[in-house]
Design a protein around this motif. Sequence first.
Motif, short mmCIF file in Angstrom:
data_model
loop_
_atom_site.label_atom_id
_atom_site.label_comp_id
_atom_site.label_asym_id
_atom_site.label_seq_id
_atom_site.Cartn_x
_atom_site.Cartn_y
_atom_site.Cartn_z
N PRO A 43 34.49 45.22 46.14
CA PRO A 43 33.15 45.46 45.57
C PRO A 43 33.15 46.14 44.20
O PRO A 43 32.20 45.97 43.44
N ARG A 44 34.20 46.88 43.87
CA ARG A 44 34.21 47.64 42.62
C ARG A 44 35.15 47.09 41.55
O ARG A 44 34.88 47.23 40.36
N SER A 45 36.28 46.49 41.98
CA SER A 45 37.36 46.21 41.03
C SER A 45 37.96 44.83 41.20
O SER A 45 37.91 44.24 42.29
N LEU A 46 38.55 44.36 40.13
CA LEU A 46 39.48 43.24 40.19
C LEU A 46 40.87 43.87 40.20
O LEU A 46 41.17 44.71 39.35
N VAL A 122 40.05 51.32 33.73
CA VAL A 122 41.25 50.68 34.29
C VAL A 122 42.11 51.77 34.92
O VAL A 122 42.32 52.83 34.33
N ALA A 123 42.59 51.51 36.12
CA ALA A 123 43.54 52.41 36.80
C ALA A 123 44.79 51.60 37.11
O ALA A 123 44.70 50.42 37.48
N GLU A 143 32.31 45.58 37.12
CA GLU A 143 31.06 45.72 36.36
C GLU A 143 31.31 45.47 34.87
O GLU A 143 30.55 44.74 34.22
N VAL A 144 32.39 46.04 34.35
CA VAL A 144 32.69 45.85 32.93
C VAL A 144 33.12 44.40 32.67
O VAL A 144 32.72 43.79 31.68
N LEU A 145 33.93 43.83 33.57
CA LEU A 145 34.34 42.43 33.41
C LEU A 145 33.14 41.49 33.42
O LEU A 145 33.09 40.53 32.65
N LEU A 149 32.68 39.59 30.07
CA LEU A 149 33.31 38.27 30.17
C LEU A 149 32.60 37.32 31.13
O LEU A 149 33.10 36.25 31.41
N ASN A 150 31.43 37.74 31.62
CA ASN A 150 30.72 36.92 32.61
C ASN A 150 31.63 36.57 33.79
O ASN A 150 31.62 35.43 34.28
N PHE A 151 32.42 37.54 34.23
CA PHE A 151 33.37 37.28 35.32
C PHE A 151 32.65 36.77 36.55
O PHE A 151 31.66 37.34 36.99
N GLY A 152 33.15 35.66 37.10
CA GLY A 152 32.54 35.07 38.28
C GLY A 152 33.13 33.70 38.58
O GLY A 152 34.30 33.43 38.27
N GLU A 153 32.32 32.83 39.16
CA GLU A 153 32.78 31.53 39.66
C GLU A 153 33.36 30.62 38.58
O GLU A 153 34.15 29.73 38.88
N THR A 154 32.96 30.78 37.32
CA THR A 154 33.45 29.89 36.26
C THR A 154 34.61 30.48 35.47
O THR A 154 35.16 29.82 34.59
#
Length: 197
Positions: A43-46, A122-123, A143-145, A149-154
């Motif tokens: 939920p919080r991080s990649l 970043v950790a 959240e920052v990504l 960068l519109n991080f998601g399905e695409t």
Amino acid sequence: MTVIRCAQPLVWGELDVPLFGISKDWYGAEVAPQAAFCVAVDPRSLWFVASHPKPAKLHPAARPARFVPELWKYDVAELFLTDPTSGRYFEFNLSPNAAWWSCEFTAPRQRAEETDIAFPDVATFAELAPDGGWVAAMAISREVLEARLNFGETTKLNVTFILGSPEQRFLSAVNLGEGEADFHRPERFSTVKFVDA
């Protein structure tokens, strides 16, 4: 490329995610033992996890959890994330001892900023085995990504390694084409495929 989706927050030291191996280098030569990686989201991080069972040659300035430019001149794992709509992409470098670096690009090898600017929130973590093998991880704010960068399905991504410094071997999870090793080919990155843990 498979991205593991976890409903609960991941915690370093308790990670239970599958690792995917890379068995050939850029030129098709066998890599033994394999390098391994996982990309996961909670939920919080990649999370970017990388490992190799052989000792690494570290950048002389690499210090755990420190932002260090030019890590790619030594052994390193790399995560590339791109927004195919804008063409912008980020490169994240993760040293086997948890030193790290990031850079935003507007096009292949075209930096968004001339100076190094650390990606926020970043950790990093690492564990070195007595025989020199290593596992390292990076947790990047979703959240920052999503904002940058519109991080998601695409989103498209790739994972790469540089191992065996100073006689560097180049590994890529995605086939980026032929010629000299060049990880900056975002048009060939793989679209994310979220798989629930």
